[in-house]
Design an enzyme around this catalytic site. Sequence first.
Site, PDB file in Angstrom:
ATOM      1  N   ARG B  24      16.032  34.508  81.407  1.00 55.08           N
ATOM      2  CA  ARG B  24      16.995  35.054  80.477  1.00 55.08           C
ATOM      3  C   ARG B  24      18.338  35.047  81.134  1.00 55.08           C
ATOM      4  O   ARG B  24      18.432  34.979  82.350  1.00 55.08           O
ATOM      5  CB  ARG B  24      16.599  36.445  80.040  1.00 55.08           C
ATOM      6  CG  ARG B  24      16.338  37.387  81.206  1.00 55.08           C
ATOM      7  CD  ARG B  24      16.152  38.768  80.722  1.00 55.08           C
ATOM      8  NE  ARG B  24      17.251  39.101  79.825  1.00 55.08           N
ATOM      9  CZ  ARG B  24      17.190  40.115  78.980  1.00 55.08           C
ATOM     10  NH1 ARG B  24      16.137  40.865  78.895  1.00 55.08           N
ATOM     11  NH2 ARG B  24      18.213  40.378  78.191  1.00 55.08           N
ATOM     12  N   THR B  25      19.352  35.154  80.345  1.00 51.80           N
ATOM     13  CA  THR B  25      20.696  35.184  80.893  1.00 51.80           C
ATOM     14  C   THR B  25      20.767  36.310  81.905  1.00 51.80           C
ATOM     15  O   THR B  25      20.402  37.432  81.640  1.00 51.80           O
ATOM     16  CB  THR B  25      21.708  35.446  79.769  1.00 51.80           C
ATOM     17  OG1 THR B  25      21.401  34.570  78.689  1.00 51.80           O
ATOM     18  CG2 THR B  25      23.100  35.180  80.251  1.00 51.80           C
ATOM     19  N   GLN B  26      21.221  35.942  83.104  1.00 58.22           N
ATOM     20  CA  GLN B  26      21.203  36.944  84.168  1.00 58.22           C
ATOM     21  C   GLN B  26      22.432  37.815  84.106  1.00 58.22           C
ATOM     22  O   GLN B  26      23.375  37.548  83.399  1.00 58.22           O
ATOM     23  CB  GLN B  26      21.206  36.238  85.521  1.00 58.22           C
ATOM     24  CG  GLN B  26      20.233  35.114  85.620  1.00 58.22           C
ATOM     25  CD  GLN B  26      20.877  33.883  86.227  1.00 58.22           C
ATOM     26  OE1 GLN B  26      22.040  33.622  86.031  1.00 58.22           O
ATOM     27  NE2 GLN B  26      20.097  33.132  86.976  1.00 58.22           N
ATOM     28  N   TRP B 131      25.954  31.513  87.708  1.00 57.50           N
ATOM     29  CA  TRP B 131      27.044  32.370  87.223  1.00 57.50           C
ATOM     30  C   TRP B 131      28.284  32.199  88.079  1.00 57.50           C
ATOM     31  O   TRP B 131      28.690  33.105  88.800  1.00 57.50           O
ATOM     32  CB  TRP B 131      26.568  33.825  87.243  1.00 57.50           C
ATOM     33  CG  TRP B 131      27.312  34.702  86.297  1.00 57.50           C
ATOM     34  CD1 TRP B 131      28.584  35.159  86.432  1.00 57.50           C
ATOM     35  CD2 TRP B 131      26.799  35.245  85.068  1.00 57.50           C
ATOM     36  NE1 TRP B 131      28.891  35.958  85.356  1.00 57.50           N
ATOM     37  CE2 TRP B 131      27.827  36.031  84.503  1.00 57.50           C
ATOM     38  CE3 TRP B 131      25.571  35.145  84.399  1.00 57.50           C
ATOM     39  CZ2 TRP B 131      27.663  36.707  83.294  1.00 57.50           C
ATOM     40  CZ3 TRP B 131      25.420  35.823  83.205  1.00 57.50           C
ATOM     41  CH2 TRP B 131      26.465  36.589  82.658  1.00 57.50           C
TER      42      TRP B 131
END
Lengths: 274, 247
Positions: B24-26, B131
């Site tokens: 999942r998007t961290q 990111w």
Amino acid sequence: MFRNQYDTDVTTWSPAGRLFQVEYAMEAVKQGSAAIGLRSKSHVVLACVNKANNELSSHQKKIFKVDDHIGVAIAGLTADGRVLSRYMRSECINYSFTYESPLPVGRLVVQLADKAQVCTQRSWKRPYGVGLLVAGLDESGAHLYYNCPSGNYFEYQAFAIGSRSQAAKTYLERKFETFLDSSRDDLVKHALIAIRETLQGETLKSSICTIAVVGVGEAFHTLDQETVQQMINAFEIVVEDEPPAADPGTSAGEGGAAAEGVSPPEEGAAPMEI
Amino acid sequence: MEFAPKQDQSKNPVLIPVDGPIQRTQYPYVTGTSVVAIKYKDGILMAADMGGSYGSTLRYKSVERIKPIGKHSLLGGSGEISDFQEILRYLDELILNDNMWDDGNSLGPKEVHSYLTRVMYNRRNKFDPLWNSLVLGGVKKGQKYLGMVTMIGVNFEDNHVATGFGNHLARPILRDEWHEDISFEDGVKLLEKCMRVLLYRDRSAVNKIQISKLTEEGVTPFPPYSLKTYWGFSSFHNPTVGAEGSW
């Protein structure tokens, strides 16, 4: 060549340390029609003889554009050549997509050689029956490579492969020292003369040969028939004026040397035949 | 690719891929703030502070966020530090393989930038981004190159680039004051001006900056130093004079 008990399988060595299947594959290259390559510092020219099987059919394509900066001429099993060209195009386009930069020809050649080597070491495969003359550019300028079915590759100043290529090689051996600094047009002229050597007296015309050029600032492309015919006419007129210059064939080791000596008057008729 | 509906931490409905370990998007944990870079007369100048923030805590104060890549490039990264280190590992492998060819060809800054763009964009497509916002600068055969890639794969090339807050605070200064073939001294002064504004206004900036220079000859990382700041504004002397009870 002789039959023997060690030549059934590519994975069987002979007692003398040879792989006969690989050597037989290299024979297939020698049976194909001639292909020639030569290079200067900034340009590479590929040329090949295109003979159709009979008058009714078209001739096989032997020169393939792989990318804007790389092209290949093949001799041998054309189908194998086509498959390898597709592989090369795929590698080039994937590299271009990832790095937004052209794949250096030296690296493509090594990948191709490694692919060919795999076929010499698997019992369920056979070696590719095609020799490739790869012409391309990279950071250090123009390059010409020869890839053979054995998985070896060599870099050349000029080379010829296929049937009757020895005549062309002899001509190239005499002239290659001038190639590095030759102009692009001179290179094409040398390529055409080398092709003519392999024709054994037959008239050189643009319908039976194909020429392709790649260079710094010039994308890989095949020259159209008209341009080629004009170039043939241009240097053949010169050749007629200087009969001594027209005898490269007499120094060739081929049996067709006698026919070469007779060729100038025949070639004078060539432009009218088109 | 199959998706299953789920809820994220704040109960927002979210689609996540079902095959493979659930990604999942961290959220980023240890982050670096802006990187600013410009082309100058002889090559590239890049500046970044040495801070690694843990949320709102300025936790690490000696994080090197500018690293040389191969012979021709410099990489600066903001965002999650562990992802930046992962990218350094990818690039290390890339450069190693490039060197192993040993054939006179080498990957230049444009190629490295394109490669990074592909990596960032492909990770974004898998809903598992690195990111970071990266700055890639370099010089090869006299050609200067300066580019930027973000965590969603947005990439572009320009004469001056910045990440994060730098885009809002530094680039306007650069647009006004940068010019072609700016000298080394003027370039450093310009970068210091940008970093000083960021130091005053970006809460995650720390006063320990590192400037690196890249020219045809190679990379020169300068030792870290602090910027002089001025806090002697008259309104800071008696801040509560106009408002009793405030601080």
